[in-house]
Design a protein around this motif. Structure first.
Motif, PDB file in Angstrom:
ATOM      1  N   SER A   1       0.793  -1.232   0.000  1.00 32.20           N
ATOM      2  CA  SER A   1       0.000   0.000   0.000  1.00 32.20           C
ATOM      3  C   SER A   1       0.821   1.276   0.000  1.00 32.20           C
ATOM      4  N   GLY A   2       2.059   1.221   0.444  1.00 34.43           N
ATOM      5  CA  GLY A   2       2.849   2.430   0.584  1.00 34.43           C
ATOM      6  C   GLY A   2       2.374   3.314   1.716  1.00 34.43           C
ATOM      7  N   GLU A   3       1.568   2.736   2.623  1.00 32.23           N
ATOM      8  CA  GLU A   3       0.973   3.514   3.709  1.00 32.23           C
ATOM      9  C   GLU A   3       2.000   3.947   4.750  1.00 32.23           C
ATOM     10  N   VAL A   4       3.071   3.180   4.887  1.00 33.55           N
ATOM     11  CA  VAL A   4       4.118   3.527   5.850  1.00 33.55           C
ATOM     12  C   VAL A   4       5.441   3.646   5.115  1.00 33.55           C
ATOM     13  N   PRO A   5       6.393   4.381   5.673  1.00 31.07           N
ATOM     14  CA  PRO A   5       7.693   4.545   5.016  1.00 31.07           C
ATOM     15  C   PRO A   5       8.393   3.199   4.787  1.00 31.07           C
ATOM     16  N   GLU A   6       9.165   3.112   3.740  1.00 27.20           N
ATOM     17  CA  GLU A   6       9.850   1.869   3.378  1.00 27.20           C
ATOM     18  C   GLU A   6      10.745   1.338   4.499  1.00 27.20           C
TER      19      GLU A   6
ATOM     20  N   ALA B   1       9.718  -7.574   6.910  1.00 27.10           N
ATOM     21  CA  ALA B   1      10.015  -8.446   5.778  1.00 27.10           C
ATOM     22  C   ALA B   1       9.945  -9.923   6.155  1.00 27.10           C
ATOM     23  N   PHE B   2      10.184 -10.244   7.413  1.00 30.53           N
ATOM     24  CA  PHE B   2      10.157 -11.640   7.860  1.00 30.53           C
ATOM     25  C   PHE B   2       8.766 -12.255   7.726  1.00 30.53           C
ATOM     26  N   VAL B   3       7.733 -11.419   7.570  1.00 29.26           N
ATOM     27  CA  VAL B   3       6.356 -11.918   7.468  1.00 29.26           C
ATOM     28  C   VAL B   3       6.098 -12.533   6.091  1.00 29.26           C
TER      29      VAL B   3
END
Length: 373
Positions: free
Chosen positions: A336-341, A348-350
């Motif tokens: 979504s780009g809802e939060v900063p990269e 990322a582990f998810v």
């Protein structure tokens, strides 16, 4: 879409909003390397009919009426965490009493048919009315009114039946740890525990003594500080770490802190930077995420972040238990780009746990919620 037929009531849709829950659960169990028991988690408690009014400018003064266009209904109480765990793919068993009224029938069908919760040890109680909580949500806060009659007495909520085999169970240490939880722990199950606010203000040390029968304790900061007589969440976590193998102190908008006393590991995370609409049930969703991540064998810091992610996604909706996220929403959030990269990179582990079947389109259960068009 449900079609109406003259002279007949419409049938509610009980379509599974989380079709990817089964593939996610299979990945979790494959990672364990052994088939394991039939259930991942077992819990017992009371289910409420939650009715949530939204869009209110405030509470109606005496003698007045407010008309709003937002109303949600969803299973509440112990169902909050049962639904949240099931949506992540955990096989959940619940022992609970259900009223023999219309609300009880709705709750039973929603949990068993829509959300896939095993109700084999639950029971319908003739003549008993379903407990109801009405929540009035306004200005990012809420007021609640609850109706509940005493549940006809049953031993440990299981009607004398032996607890099922499961990898974990979840209890509330407001009361003594039930015998069935102790029996499950002796057979190797992990015991997760939470507790509620003490309305008496006593904050008895007897509650903390019950942690001797618990493996993972998940209080919020206010409760943790009150019971430990400490002034900060960090101090409370340190005090509780001497009583229980893993303690997680939930700090609401400030995130959470965790300590594994067996390894000495300590982890901390801030809240997910999203706009919070309604925090109802967020603590239960956090607990569900922590259970999943623990059974997945993740390190402490990743367990904490995954729980934080699930809770953060849930507060963006007015819908109680049916606002808990599915894997499709977790996948969509990543795109979504809802939060900063840099923030997203911490999660990322998810990615390896997200099933291929998980659509990046958010699909949510309809908790009879109506929003303006």
């Amino acid at each position: 879409m449900t079609k109406t037929v003259p002279g007949r009531p419409p049938e509610p849709s009980l379509t599974d909003p989380c079709a990817e829950r089964e593939p996610a659960g299979e990945r979790l169990r494959d990672a364990a390397g052994t088939p394991g028991p039939a259930l991942d988690v077992f819990l017992s408690g009371q289910v409420f009919m939650d009715m949530i009014f939204t869009g209110l400018p405030g509470l109606p003064p005496p003698g007045t009426e407010i008309v709003t266009d937002g109303l949600g209904s969803a299973p509440g109480g112990i169902a909050n965490i049962a639904v949240a765990m099931s949506r992540l793919g955990l096989r959940v068993g619940l022992a609970a009493p259900f009223g023999d009224d219309l609300f009880g029938a709705y709750l039973w069908r929603t949990l068993a048919e829509q959300e896939g919760v095993d109700l084999g040890l639950s029971r319908r109680v003739p003549g008993w009315s379903t407990p109801v909580t009405v929540s009035l949500a306004y200005d990012s806060d809420r007021s609640m009114v609850t109706y509940a009659r005493p549940v006809p007495a049953q031993p440990d909520g299981l009607a004398g039946a032996a607890p099922p085999a499961a990898r974990a169970c979840f209890v509330d240490v407001d009361r003594p740890v039930p015998a069935w939880a102790a029996a499950m722990r002796e057979r190797g199950a992990l015991v997760f525990a939470d507790l509620g606010w003490d309305p008496t203000g006593a904050w008895s040390a007897e509650v903390l003594d019950r942690l001797a029968h618990v493996d993972v304790f998940l209080p919020n900061a206010a409760e943790a500080m009150a019971y430990t007589r400490t002034g900060t969440p960090e101090s409370a976590a340190a005090a509780l770490a001497g009583r229980v193998p893993v303690v997680v102190v939930k700090r609401g908008g400030d995130g959470a802190i965790a300590i594994d006393s067996a390894t000495g590991e300590r982890a901390e995370t801030g809240a997910l930077p999203v706009e919070a609409l309604d925090a109802t049930g967020a603590g239960d969703v956090f607990g569900a995420g922590f259970v999943f991540a623990t059974l997945a064998g993740l390190p402490l810091a990743e367990r904490l972040r995954f729980a934080n992610l699930c809770a953060g996604l849930s507060v963006r909706h007015h819908s109680g238990s049916l606002g808990s996220p599915c894997w499709g929403e977790i996948a969509a959030f990543g795109e979504s780009g809802e939060v900063p990269e840099p923030v997203l990179a911490e999660y990322a582990f998810v990615v390896p746990f997200i099933p291929e079947a998980a659509s990046d389109t958010v699909v949510r259960a309809e908790p009879t919620l109506r929003k303006p068009g």
